[in-house]
Design a protein around this motif. Structure first.
Motif, PDB file in Angstrom:
ATOM      1  N   GLU A 128       0.866  -1.198   0.000  1.00  0.00           N
ATOM      2  CA  GLU A 128       0.000   0.000   0.000  1.00  0.00           C
ATOM      3  C   GLU A 128       0.895   1.238   0.000  1.00  0.00           C
ATOM      4  O   GLU A 128       1.381   1.689   1.054  1.00  0.00           O
ATOM      5  CB  GLU A 128      -0.925  -0.042   1.226  1.00  0.00           C
ATOM      6  CG  GLU A 128      -1.962  -1.157   1.124  1.00  0.00           C
ATOM      7  CD  GLU A 128      -2.939  -1.199   2.307  1.00  0.00           C
ATOM      8  OE1 GLU A 128      -2.505  -1.008   3.452  1.00  0.00           O
ATOM      9  OE2 GLU A 128      -4.141  -1.419   2.071  1.00  0.00           O
ATOM     10  N   LEU A 129       1.123   1.811  -1.178  1.00  0.00           N
ATOM     11  CA  LEU A 129       2.107   2.901  -1.311  1.00  0.00           C
ATOM     12  C   LEU A 129       1.619   4.207  -0.686  1.00  0.00           C
ATOM     13  O   LEU A 129       2.426   5.042  -0.277  1.00  0.00           O
ATOM     14  CB  LEU A 129       2.407   3.152  -2.791  1.00  0.00           C
ATOM     15  CG  LEU A 129       2.997   1.988  -3.584  1.00  0.00           C
ATOM     16  CD1 LEU A 129       3.253   2.420  -5.028  1.00  0.00           C
ATOM     17  CD2 LEU A 129       4.285   1.487  -2.925  1.00  0.00           C
ATOM     18  N   HIS A 130       0.293   4.413  -0.639  1.00  0.00           N
ATOM     19  CA  HIS A 130      -0.227   5.667  -0.101  1.00  0.00           C
ATOM     20  C   HIS A 130      -0.968   5.472   1.212  1.00  0.00           C
ATOM     21  O   HIS A 130      -1.758   6.326   1.604  1.00  0.00           O
ATOM     22  CB  HIS A 130      -1.164   6.334  -1.135  1.00  0.00           C
ATOM     23  CG  HIS A 130      -0.413   6.850  -2.328  1.00  0.00           C
ATOM     24  ND1 HIS A 130      -1.055   7.269  -3.479  1.00  0.00           N
ATOM     25  CD2 HIS A 130       0.913   7.006  -2.570  1.00  0.00           C
ATOM     26  CE1 HIS A 130      -0.133   7.661  -4.377  1.00  0.00           C
ATOM     27  NE2 HIS A 130       1.063   7.502  -3.846  1.00  0.00           N
ATOM     28  N   ALA A 186      10.253  -2.013  -2.160  1.00  0.00           N
ATOM     29  CA  ALA A 186       9.820  -3.318  -2.704  1.00  0.00           C
ATOM     30  C   ALA A 186       9.106  -3.138  -4.049  1.00  0.00           C
ATOM     31  O   ALA A 186       9.294  -3.924  -4.979  1.00  0.00           O
ATOM     32  CB  ALA A 186       8.900  -4.010  -1.701  1.00  0.00           C
ATOM     33  N   ALA A 187       8.320  -2.075  -4.157  1.00  0.00           N
ATOM     34  CA  ALA A 187       7.607  -1.823  -5.426  1.00  0.00           C
ATOM     35  C   ALA A 187       8.605  -1.483  -6.530  1.00  0.00           C
ATOM     36  O   ALA A 187       8.448  -1.888  -7.690  1.00  0.00           O
ATOM     37  CB  ALA A 187       6.605  -0.690  -5.239  1.00  0.00           C
ATOM     38  N   ALA A 191       9.362  -3.590  -9.986  1.00  0.00           N
ATOM     39  CA  ALA A 191       9.314  -2.975 -11.328  1.00  0.00           C
ATOM     40  C   ALA A 191      10.608  -3.258 -12.082  1.00  0.00           C
ATOM     41  O   ALA A 191      10.613  -3.533 -13.288  1.00  0.00           O
ATOM     42  CB  ALA A 191       9.100  -1.474 -11.204  1.00  0.00           C
ATOM     43  N   GLN A 192      11.733  -3.262 -11.364  1.00  0.00           N
ATOM     44  CA  GLN A 192      13.034  -3.486 -12.009  1.00  0.00           C
ATOM     45  C   GLN A 192      13.207  -4.920 -12.495  1.00  0.00           C
ATOM     46  O   GLN A 192      13.949  -5.174 -13.441  1.00  0.00           O
ATOM     47  CB  GLN A 192      14.167  -3.145 -11.031  1.00  0.00           C
ATOM     48  CG  GLN A 192      14.315  -1.651 -10.770  1.00  0.00           C
ATOM     49  CD  GLN A 192      15.201  -1.357  -9.567  1.00  0.00           C
ATOM     50  OE1 GLN A 192      15.235  -2.136  -8.597  1.00  0.00           O
ATOM     51  NE2 GLN A 192      15.888  -0.222  -9.600  1.00  0.00           N
ATOM     52  N   GLY A 211       5.931   6.659 -11.683  1.00  0.00           N
ATOM     53  CA  GLY A 211       7.185   6.330 -12.377  1.00  0.00           C
ATOM     54  C   GLY A 211       7.452   4.839 -12.451  1.00  0.00           C
ATOM     55  O   GLY A 211       8.306   4.388 -13.224  1.00  0.00           O
ATOM     56  N   LEU A 212       6.701   4.034 -11.679  1.00  0.00           N
ATOM     57  CA  LEU A 212       6.996   2.601 -11.627  1.00  0.00           C
ATOM     58  C   LEU A 212       6.777   1.879 -12.966  1.00  0.00           C
ATOM     59  O   LEU A 212       7.650   1.102 -13.388  1.00  0.00           O
ATOM     60  CB  LEU A 212       6.186   1.948 -10.498  1.00  0.00           C
ATOM     61  CG  LEU A 212       6.594   2.365  -9.074  1.00  0.00           C
ATOM     62  CD1 LEU A 212       5.561   1.897  -8.045  1.00  0.00           C
ATOM     63  CD2 LEU A 212       7.982   1.825  -8.723  1.00  0.00           C
ATOM     64  N   PRO A 213       5.672   2.117 -13.675  1.00  0.00           N
ATOM     65  CA  PRO A 213       5.521   1.427 -14.972  1.00  0.00           C
ATOM     66  C   PRO A 213       6.629   1.821 -15.957  1.00  0.00           C
ATOM     67  O   PRO A 213       7.112   0.999 -16.730  1.00  0.00           O
ATOM     68  CB  PRO A 213       4.145   1.889 -15.461  1.00  0.00           C
ATOM     69  CG  PRO A 213       3.413   2.362 -14.246  1.00  0.00           C
ATOM     70  CD  PRO A 213       4.464   2.909 -13.330  1.00  0.00           C
ATOM     71  N   LEU A 214       7.061   3.078 -15.867  1.00  0.00           N
ATOM     72  CA  LEU A 214       8.131   3.539 -16.789  1.00  0.00           C
ATOM     73  C   LEU A 214       9.459   2.887 -16.422  1.00  0.00           C
ATOM     74  O   LEU A 214      10.241   2.485 -17.283  1.00  0.00           O
ATOM     75  CB  LEU A 214       8.240   5.071 -16.731  1.00  0.00           C
ATOM     76  CG  LEU A 214       6.959   5.826 -17.105  1.00  0.00           C
ATOM     77  CD1 LEU A 214       7.139   7.324 -16.883  1.00  0.00           C
ATOM     78  CD2 LEU A 214       6.546   5.521 -18.529  1.00  0.00           C
ATOM     79  N   LEU A 215       9.685   2.716 -15.127  1.00  0.00           N
ATOM     80  CA  LEU A 215      10.900   2.027 -14.678  1.00  0.00           C
ATOM     81  C   LEU A 215      10.876   0.572 -15.165  1.00  0.00           C
ATOM     82  O   LEU A 215      11.875   0.057 -15.687  1.00  0.00           O
ATOM     83  CB  LEU A 215      10.984   2.061 -13.149  1.00  0.00           C
ATOM     84  CG  LEU A 215      12.116   1.258 -12.496  1.00  0.00           C
ATOM     85  CD1 LEU A 215      13.484   1.829 -12.904  1.00  0.00           C
ATOM     86  CD2 LEU A 215      11.967   1.258 -10.971  1.00  0.00           C
TER      87      LEU A 215
END
Ligand code: BV8
Ligand code: ZN
Length: 264
Positions: A128-130, A186-187, A191-192, A211-215
């Protein structure tokens, strides 16, 4: 040919992937009746983010911000996970059962992914990022105040800490506040390392989550977005599935289940 506009490539990649990661936003909860932020009729249409989702606004008018989050909690209490939430939990179980990893990072604070089974022992990792509407704490001393501490407030009243009388706040990440470090780390790692990355129900307007999908794309993942509209980052992704999550994800999960190799 699928009735839903996703490609055979996405199905094949998901069916064979050992490492799958997902980012979700408010759009995946829309079919549960939880309003999004930036669409017509969305939450921000009536209130600007600056008015509500930042600590200065909270300290200036704690009663307004507490009432807004109490209202959102009430909406979410009435809501149930929809077919999109459930399909992601099922997809996680399929990937984990064949020895793979499945990491779901959500920007949502509504708890619907957890209620759908994501993050349970056999259903991958839920981040839960937020933060979460289900936790409340004292803005002054940090004492945990319990989930319902902001509920049923009299108009204009301010819920205060039993220990120090400080104002209580929801355990969510406001603008200008850091995301929970371990969850975001962790997220980022997911993504990486993902082979397939799904960005579901997000306008991709809020960073650093957006930015995670772009990463993931930069690190070699096949990245597909599931959203009836094109998000701010759609042009930079491999595929845009122009359909609601509650329709596209169950259909995708069905096709993956048909094709998934029996174990490895
Ligand atoms: C921070 C609180 C470090 C909880 C929210 C670059 C790097 C880092 C920071 C920044 C940066 N650039 C700018 C910043 C600052 C800022 C930011 O991103 N501002 C934006 C507006 C430009 N970021 C921050 O402040 C973050 N903190 O970076 O800390 C730091 C520290 C100090 C100083 C500097 C930096 C904190 C960000 C978190 C903010 N908190 N909410 C709550 O109340 O819920 S943001 C809010 O937006 C929600 O959390 C929400 O999840 C998030 C994103 O919105 P979405 O989920 O995408 O929802 P939206 O309505 O926008 O879109 C819905 C989508 O669904 C639409 O596309 C729609 O088409 C689609 N849809 C609709 N129906 C369906 C559907 N899709 C599928 N199926 C359907 N049925
Ligand atoms: Zn306190």
């Amino acid at each position: 040919m699928n009735a839903i506009p996703f490609t055979e490539e996405l199905v094949a990649r998901l069916a064979g992937a050992r490492r799958v990661a997902v980012l979700t936003g408010a759009g995946i909860s829309a079919e549960s009746g939880v309003p999004t932020f930036r669409e017509p009729g969305g939450i921000w249409e009536r209130f600007r983010p600056e008015e509500l989702a930042n600590v200065d606004a909270f300290l200036a008018n704690p009663a307004l911000v507490q009432a807004w989050y109490a209202h959102r909690r009430a909406v979410v209490e009435e809501a149930a996970p929809n077919a999109g939430h459930l399909a992601l939990a099922e997809l996680a179980r399929v990937v984990v059962a064949r020895g793979g990893s499945f990491v779901l990072a959500t920007q949502n604070v509504d708890g619907l992914h957890e209620r759908a089974g994501s993050g349970a022992a056999d259903a991958g990792t839920l981040l839960e990022l937020h933060g979460s509407l289900r936790r409340t704490y004292c803005a002054d001393c940090g004492a945990d105040a319990g989930a319902g501490a902001l509920d049923a407030l009299a108009a204009g009243a301010v819920a205060r800490c039993a220990a120090c009388d400080g104002p209580l706040r929801p355990d969510v990440v406001w603008f200008g506040e850091e995301l929970p470090a371990e969850a975001f780390r962790a997220a980022t790692r997911a993504a990486q390392t993902a082979e397939v990355y799904l960005s579901v129900g997000t306008s991709a307007a809020v960073y650093p989550a957006a930015g995670l999908p772009l990463l993931a794309r930069d690190c070699g993942a096949y990245v597909a977005e599931v959203n009836p509209r094109r998000s701010d980052i759609a042009d930079e992704l491999d595929e845009h599935v122009a359909a609601p999550a509650g329709v596209a994800l169950p259909a995708l999960q069905d096709r993956v289940r048909e094709r998934a190799p029996a174990g490895w």
